[in-house]
Design a protein around this motif. Sequence first.
Motif, PDB file in Angstrom:
ATOM      1  N   LEU A  53       0.554  -1.358   0.044  1.00 39.96           N
ATOM      2  CA  LEU A  53       0.000   0.045   0.208  1.00 39.96           C
ATOM      3  C   LEU A  53       0.947   1.317  -0.043  1.00 39.96           C
ATOM      4  O   LEU A  53       0.871   2.313   1.102  1.00 39.96           O
ATOM      5  N   PRO A  54       1.178   1.567  -0.879  1.00 35.58           N
ATOM      6  CA  PRO A  54       2.657   2.979  -1.469  1.00 35.58           C
ATOM      7  C   PRO A  54       1.938   3.669  -0.927  1.00 35.58           C
ATOM      8  O   PRO A  54       2.283   5.145  -1.056  1.00 35.58           O
ATOM      9  N   ALA A  55       0.858   4.126  -1.518  1.00 34.91           N
ATOM     10  CA  ALA A  55       0.296   5.393  -1.695  1.00 34.91           C
ATOM     11  C   ALA A  55      -0.417   6.494  -0.349  1.00 34.91           C
ATOM     12  O   ALA A  55       0.320   6.972  -0.110  1.00 34.91           O
ATOM     13  N   GLU A  56      -0.138   5.352   0.356  1.00 34.39           N
ATOM     14  CA  GLU A  56      -0.297   5.794   1.896  1.00 34.39           C
ATOM     15  C   GLU A  56       0.968   6.279   2.712  1.00 34.39           C
ATOM     16  O   GLU A  56       1.734   5.789   2.263  1.00 34.39           O
ATOM     17  N   ASN A  57       0.334   7.354   3.431  1.00 30.86           N
ATOM     18  CA  ASN A  57       1.522   7.761   4.281  1.00 30.86           C
ATOM     19  C   ASN A  57       1.551   6.826   5.253  1.00 30.86           C
ATOM     20  O   ASN A  57       1.018   7.154   5.456  1.00 30.86           O
ATOM     21  N   PHE A  58       2.922   6.499   5.846  1.00 29.37           N
ATOM     22  CA  PHE A  58       3.421   5.474   5.639  1.00 29.37           C
ATOM     23  C   PHE A  58       2.913   4.296   5.589  1.00 29.37           C
ATOM     24  O   PHE A  58       3.663   3.024   6.973  1.00 29.37           O
ATOM     25  N   GLY A  59       2.556   3.796   4.577  1.00 25.37           N
ATOM     26  CA  GLY A  59       2.572   2.916   4.154  1.00 25.37           C
ATOM     27  C   GLY A  59       3.629   1.547   3.826  1.00 25.37           C
ATOM     28  O   GLY A  59       2.908   0.568   4.181  1.00 25.37           O
ATOM     29  N   ILE A  60       4.593   2.270   3.013  1.00 30.95           N
ATOM     30  CA  ILE A  60       5.694   1.297   3.270  1.00 30.95           C
ATOM     31  C   ILE A  60       6.661   1.238   4.534  1.00 30.95           C
ATOM     32  O   ILE A  60       6.474  -0.163   4.584  1.00 30.95           O
ATOM     33  N   PRO A  61       6.393   1.753   5.827  1.00 31.34           N
ATOM     34  CA  PRO A  61       6.462   1.769   7.242  1.00 31.34           C
ATOM     35  C   PRO A  61       6.158   0.206   7.362  1.00 31.34           C
ATOM     36  O   PRO A  61       6.020  -0.874   7.911  1.00 31.34           O
ATOM     37  N   PHE A  62       4.908   0.693   7.572  1.00 27.59           N
ATOM     38  CA  PHE A  62       3.554  -0.626   7.283  1.00 27.59           C
ATOM     39  C   PHE A  62       4.159  -1.884   6.621  1.00 27.59           C
ATOM     40  O   PHE A  62       3.242  -2.587   7.442  1.00 27.59           O
TER      41      PHE A  62
END
Length: 354
Positions: A53-62
Amino acid sequence: MTDQLTAPHLPGPWRTLLDEARRYPSPHNSQPITVRVHDDRRADLFYDLDRGLPAENFGIPFAHVCVGVYLESLATVAAAHGWAVHEDLRLTEMDFDSPRRQHLLGHLELAPVPVTTEAREQSEAFHRRRTSRRPYDRRPVDPRDTAEVAAIAAAMGQEFGRTGERGLVDDLIRVNQETLFDDLRDDAVHAEILAWIRTSTRQAAATRDGLSAETMLIPGPLLRVAMRHRWLWDLPVIGGVFRRAYLATMRGVRELGWLTGPFETPRDHVEAGRCFLRIWLALTRHGVYLHPFGTVITNPRSHAAFVERAGIDESGGRMAWMLFRYGTGQEPPRAWRRRLDAMLLDRDAATVAR
């Protein structure tokens, strides 16, 4: 809902362990973890970038939080079968633009261990665990249960915060509701959410992933219209219908909890995921359901509002990285999971992003 073991033969205990572990919770029920088994003791672990879910802010850390949740899930079921999972992790930042869509996370190896009563209880809780978006029954959770959660968090370098203050609970539920509407205005986030919405039982059964109307407790036709025609949210009458349908699932919530701790590196994110699942299983053992408010964390405006209203200190590399409601109520429907063969990679087939 039935799940048949359709995977090819796997050596040793892998078939049993991986089949049980695939019940792990993941953002949007995207189920991004894949595994390549080498022999009866060794396997490689990957993250399928097409399911992130890379579109969301913090999606990559999650994405790495999800990895931690999966690793704790696998360790939990393995311990009940007499196995410890030793990890050799290679935690590098994920590049969601990479042409190599399987991101190597590291290597796993099984070792025999005695089965304990605690291991059996944890595994039983894992199999009972569900996300509950149902209304809760307004009963307060036993303070001894939340004290146990706080102790688990503290032992892993996290701080568990909670509130039963009616005004703050209602305020943060409204923040969570408005976050969805705010996210739908972002074209990239809207497209990402839409890709995971399953508006009919047939669609959910076909994909065996995503956010189904059944588990979200919203009628499929209403969910379909609401998500595909986001401009309707801004109309006074129709938007009000959507908001009431969403808030109806939040009835009876008396308490909210959150976790604050280190959240700067992939290692931090993985350890956060482990902690979260341990807390979830502790609540499950006590008959308490949980529902994460993930978008409040990943939406910058909502995150700022949450931190300010809850009076949370995020200094020193710490972040309030999880907010959730918890309580008791009716058993929720179980979300679909992909079959085991869908999460397995051939030994020579994975194109790996290192």
